[in-house]
Scaffold this active site. Structure first.
Site, PDB file in Angstrom:
ATOM      1  N   ASP A   1      63.147  57.511  87.289  1.00  0.00           N
ATOM      2  CA  ASP A   1      62.379  58.751  87.336  1.00  0.00           C
ATOM      3  C   ASP A   1      63.271  59.903  86.893  1.00  0.00           C
ATOM      4  O   ASP A   1      64.504  59.794  86.920  1.00  0.00           O
ATOM      5  CB  ASP A   1      61.869  59.008  88.761  1.00  0.00           C
ATOM      6  CG  ASP A   1      60.641  59.919  88.785  1.00  0.00           C
ATOM      7  OD1 ASP A   1      59.525  59.402  88.989  1.00  0.00           O
ATOM      8  OD2 ASP A   1      60.791  61.135  88.586  1.00  0.00           O
TER       9      ASP A   1
ATOM     10  N   LYS B   1      46.457  58.333  76.816  1.00  0.00           N
ATOM     11  CA  LYS B   1      46.076  57.188  77.647  1.00  0.00           C
ATOM     12  C   LYS B   1      45.162  56.233  76.868  1.00  0.00           C
ATOM     13  O   LYS B   1      45.236  55.007  77.052  1.00  0.00           O
ATOM     14  CB  LYS B   1      45.400  57.656  78.933  1.00  0.00           C
ATOM     15  CG  LYS B   1      46.372  58.298  79.916  1.00  0.00           C
ATOM     16  CD  LYS B   1      47.483  57.330  80.343  1.00  0.00           C
ATOM     17  CE  LYS B   1      48.370  57.914  81.408  1.00  0.00           C
ATOM     18  NZ  LYS B   1      49.390  56.975  81.922  1.00  0.00           N
TER      19      LYS B   1
ATOM     20  N   ASN C   1      54.863  53.261  84.079  1.00  0.00           N
ATOM     21  CA  ASN C   1      53.997  54.111  84.894  1.00  0.00           C
ATOM     22  C   ASN C   1      54.207  55.602  84.640  1.00  0.00           C
ATOM     23  O   ASN C   1      53.280  56.390  84.819  1.00  0.00           O
ATOM     24  CB  ASN C   1      54.232  53.806  86.381  1.00  0.00           C
ATOM     25  CG  ASN C   1      53.596  54.832  87.276  1.00  0.00           C
ATOM     26  OD1 ASN C   1      52.380  54.855  87.467  1.00  0.00           O
ATOM     27  ND2 ASN C   1      54.400  55.732  87.832  1.00  0.00           N
TER      28      ASN C   1
ATOM     29  N   TYR D   1      46.023  64.225  77.362  1.00  0.00           N
ATOM     30  CA  TYR D   1      46.038  63.098  78.298  1.00  0.00           C
ATOM     31  C   TYR D   1      45.029  62.044  77.867  1.00  0.00           C
ATOM     32  O   TYR D   1      45.327  60.843  77.858  1.00  0.00           O
ATOM     33  CB  TYR D   1      45.741  63.596  79.706  1.00  0.00           C
ATOM     34  CG  TYR D   1      46.053  62.588  80.789  1.00  0.00           C
ATOM     35  CD1 TYR D   1      47.368  62.283  81.112  1.00  0.00           C
ATOM     36  CD2 TYR D   1      45.039  61.956  81.498  1.00  0.00           C
ATOM     37  CE1 TYR D   1      47.673  61.367  82.113  1.00  0.00           C
ATOM     38  CE2 TYR D   1      45.330  61.044  82.500  1.00  0.00           C
ATOM     39  CZ  TYR D   1      46.646  60.748  82.808  1.00  0.00           C
ATOM     40  OH  TYR D   1      46.931  59.838  83.790  1.00  0.00           O
TER      41      TYR D   1
ATOM     42  N   SER E   1      44.699  54.796  82.411  1.00  0.00           N
ATOM     43  CA  SER E   1      43.820  55.657  83.197  1.00  0.00           C
ATOM     44  C   SER E   1      42.392  55.421  82.751  1.00  0.00           C
ATOM     45  O   SER E   1      42.150  54.990  81.616  1.00  0.00           O
ATOM     46  CB  SER E   1      44.190  57.135  82.977  1.00  0.00           C
ATOM     47  OG  SER E   1      43.215  57.999  83.527  1.00  0.00           O
TER      48      SER E   1
END
Length: 250
Positions: A36, A147, A79, A143, A130
């Site tokens: 991360d 995705k 992720n 987004y 998503s």
């Protein structure tokens, strides 16, 4: 910890869905490299690594960590995601658009390339896409596009990595009770009504839990899913079953 414990990389592991995935694997005796931009939490059997997956240096650090701590990679979970570029096609900032592509789409491709030689023939990759990769919503062009790209990149990776024996699948979560979603709800004028609106998008009339997404990721990365590749699994409480109108009256 067993010598046969799966060796797992989870990106975006400091919070939300990524943290739930890492926690689930750690609970089940996997060795987990938690990647991360921020410092990941400490878990038994896991090691945190601060790295930017969108940079060559960050990906190099991940590969080094996978070699030294894991000794190989059985499951790679993409992720990490950038959601900070709100706006429709006419007004999304160009730099935000570029960052969304870099993190949400290009990084999974390049990190896969960087790690693939550490993955055995029965390894698995799970992409966290998503429901917004399956349909679009107004005002969220970057987004939606990235995705959606990740959904079809999953299929391309499935085909191109099948000769290596590596399976590639994706999950497509609906609204999940992560810190980001809870903060977004709390920031509205009427959080109670906003929560009901979120819940009503799902046939099950509730927001999902990060652990529920983690269970789906765990399954797709496991030997129980050994003949599943190229699949996009909605974990959305029935949201996409009826065009986001699942729990609303006709």
């Amino acid at each position: 910890m067993s010598e046969t414990a799966p060796r797992v990389i989870v990106t975006g592991a400091a919070r939300g869905i990524g943290r739930a995935i890492a926690e689930l694997y750690a609970e089940r005796d996997a060795r987990v490299l938690m990647v991360d931009l921020h410092t990941p939490p400490k878990l038994r059997g896991a090691r945190g690594l601060r790295a930017d997956i969108a940079t060559p240096g960050g990906r190099k650090r991940i590969v080094e960590g996978a070699r030294t701590f894991l000794g190989g990679v059985d499951v790679l979970v993409h992720n990490a995601a950038f959601q900070g570029a709100p706006g429709g096609v006419l007004d999304v900032p160009e730099d935000g658009w570029a960052q969304a592509i870099a993190v949400n789409l290009t990084a999974p491709l390049l990190l896969t390339r960087a790690v693939i030689d550490l993955m055995p023939r029965d390894a698995a990759i799970v992409n966290v896409a998503s429901v917004q990769g399956l349909f679009a919503e107004p005002g969220n062009a970057a987004y939606n596009a990235t995705k959606g790209g990740l959904v079809n990149l999953t299929r391309a990776m499935c085909l191109d990595l099948a000769p290596r024996g590596v399976r590639v699948n994706a999950v497509a979560p609906g609204a999940i009770a992560t810190e980001a979603v809870e903060d977004a709800i709390a920031a509205t004028d009427d959080p109670v009504q906003t929560r009901r609106d979120y819940e009503d998008l799902h046939a099950l009339r509730r927001i999902g839990e990060a652990r529920e997404v983690a269970e789906a990721v765990y399954f797709l990365g496991s030997k129980a899913a050994s003949f599943i590749t190229g699949a996009i699994l909605p974990v959305d409480g029935g949201m996409t079953a009826s065009f986001m109108m699942a729990g609303r009256p006709v």
